[in-house]
Design an enzyme around this catalytic site. Structure first.
Site: not given
Length: 547
Positions: A29, A61, A102-103, A174, A425, A451
């Site tokens: 990511c 993550d 990333c997240d 993702c 998560e 998630s």
């Protein structure tokens, strides 16, 4: 010091733009971010300013999932925001370009921008392309669900191994409408990122152009005196919620928008999400609820195409200012985006569902609220028997043992922001349930979170959490739990007298010892219903006046 890093006399008279990138090699990511930061720096330079780059941490993550490392994920959001603020404050930057992949790094950069209130443009690193497995597109979601499929005997370990090798073909976040892509879309809807910047994949050559133009834009924002406080209005947050509902985005969007709004000193609550969800239809056929990936949305016109449908329907505030210096309406008009293609993006009159992709539930089990993804869900009511687990790991062991039965409600508690600590998560569990074939006949309720790839009858962010004395901490095995999506209810079917009896016996769990970051987080973090904010333990209905 500045001469030693290469600046000359001419440079010392120019605005200094910090280029904050959550770049690293621990996850695909974030791998594009160093390259994109360099492109942003070129844009800053060509606009007549000076670019000074620095890095932040960023947790993967996907790699942290399913073990204790996931407890670090949400706290990393606040660590990243703090680090960007610290650098901007200490170095006295005039403006910022922030880059994330990333997240948690995405909302962190937006939180930092709101907190610092320096002219800022956000840049997303881009999603990955889907992989290919036996001729069909796959993502990391399929791998997690494959674990449950193997446990249920529906897939062989060898097939799972082949799937795992194919699911993530290269750099980028993702590929579905999971958390990173959801927050990237939020940033565009908020007006903090350039129009059309959310959807090109990480390997798309347009990514470097986006970064370059973002560098130009940040320098121009400084010249124009436009700050995040001019962009991040109440109407801008309504736009972001509207776009998330239309896309069927991640439940994490709720946590992150509440946190960004707090930093921007804009009053926002769970009730706002509920109101907007009831009037905004779900129109994007995207994974995990639908069929397509972020790359497909890009080919259909990207987030601007979705926003244009919403604007035409009167569901979007078109007059909101953006980092282009123009309004949402003007930006969309200049892009000439295509209309709904009826494959990825549906017209309002033929929406996938008449309400939004997320629902806020309340009731005796969640007095302060809970969040549920309803995009792609065709179960409106569910009543089942509780199977209680104190933590994620015993629940995962139960699912993998094959003991799961239709009609059960898995209750995973002690995993909230304070109790986890870190609010991990539960994708490993929810995906295993779905992969085992129980996605429609088993529910899961937790004070943890999910998630963006989670599907099924999954309800998270239950508040108050167990560690703060919430009702979820009082549930016993075989209690009946009622879920009513239409009425937005989540109830423990136990008498008030019995709940009171159990509450009298409840004792607060011990706080983590020591001075590590998780122990400090547990002491300082507030409720999920307020965005799991560090340093703000109570919901603030009326934040401080804007600066």
């Amino acid at each position: 010091m500045l001469r030693a890093v290469g600046l000359d006399d001419d440079d010392l008279s120019k605005p200094q733009v910090g280029i904050a990138a959550a770049a690293n090699e621990v996850t695909p990511c974030n791998m594009p971010l160093a390259r994109l930061a360099a492109a942003a720096g070129r844009g800053v330079k060509d606009a007549g300013a000076v670019a000074l780059g620095f890095s932040t941490i960023a947790v993967s993550d996907g790699i942290a999932m399913g073990h204790d490392g996931m407890r670090a994920s949400l706290p990393s959001r606040d660590l990243i925001a703090d680090s960007v603020e610290c650098m901007a404050y200490a170095e006295r930057f005039d403006a910022l370009v922030t880059l994330a992949g990333c997240d948690k790094s995405l909302p962190a950069m937006l939180m930092a921008a709101a907190r610092c209130d320096l002219p800022t443009v956000f840049v997303y690193g881009g999603s990955s392309l889907p992989g290919s497995y036996h001729g069909r597109p796959v993502t990391v979601q399929d791998v997690f669900e494959g674990v449950g499929a193997v446990s249920a005997g529906r897939m062989s370990p060898a097939e799972l191994d082949e799937l795992e090798r194919a699911a993530c073909p290269g750099e980028g976040s993702c590929a579905g409408m999971y958390t990173a892509n959801t927050v990237a879309a939020e940033a565009e809807a908020l007006g903090m990122a350039l129009p059309g910047s959310a959807t090109p994949t990480a390997c798309d050559p347009r990514r470097e152009d986006v970064a370059y133009r973002s560098g130009l834009a940040a320098a121009r924002l400084f010249d124009a005196g436009i700050r995040p406080s001019d962009v991040l209005s109440r109407k801008a947050f309504e736009n972001a919620i509207t776009v998330v509902m239309a896309l069927g985005g991640s439940t994490n969007a709720v946590l992150h928008l509440l946190a960004i709004a707090h930093e921007a000193r804009v009053a926002l609550s769970l009730d706002d999400f509920d109101k907007i969800s009831r009037r905004v239809p779900h129109i994007a056929n995207l994974r995990p609820a639908g069929k397509y990936a972020m790359a497909d949305l890009d080919r259909s016109g990207g987030v601007p195409a979705v926003m244009n449908v919403l604007l035409d329907a009167g569901l979007l505030n078109g007059d909101c200012l953006t980092v282009t210096g123009a309004s949402i309406s003007d930006n969309l008009a200049s892009l000439q985006v295509p209309g709904p293609d009826r494959q990825v993006i549906y017209p309002i009159g033929a929406a996938l569902r008449s309400d939004g992709g997320l629902a806020i539930l309340r009731g005796s089990l969640a007095p302060d609220g809970a969040v549920m993804k309803v995009a792609g869900l065709d179960v409106g009511r569910f009543t089942g028997s509780a199977r209680v687990f104190d933590g994620e790991h015993p629940a995962m062991a139960y699912v993998r043992s094959g003991a799961l039965r239709p009609g059960e409600v898995l209750v995973i508690r002690g995993e909230g922001p304070r109790g986890g600590p870190g609010m991990p998560e539960m994708l490993a569990v929810t995906a295993a349930v779905n992969g085992s074939g129980h996605g429609k006949d088993v529910a899961l309720v937790t004070d943890g979170r999910f998630s963006g790839a989670t599907t099924g009858i999954s309800i998270g962010h239950v508040a108050p959490e167990a560690a703060m004395g919430g009702t979820i901490g009082l549930v016993h095995d075989h209690d009946q739990i009622s879920i009513d999506v239409e009425r937005r209810r989540l109830d423990l079917v136990v008498s008030d007298a019995e709940i009171a009896r159990r509450r009298a016996l409840w004792t607060e769990p011990p706080a983590p010892a020591g001075n590590g970051f998780l122990a400090k987080y547990a002491r300082l973090v507030g409720s999920a219903s307020c965005g799991a904010l560090v340093g703000a333990p109570e919901c603030l209905p009326h934040p401080s006046p804007p600066r």
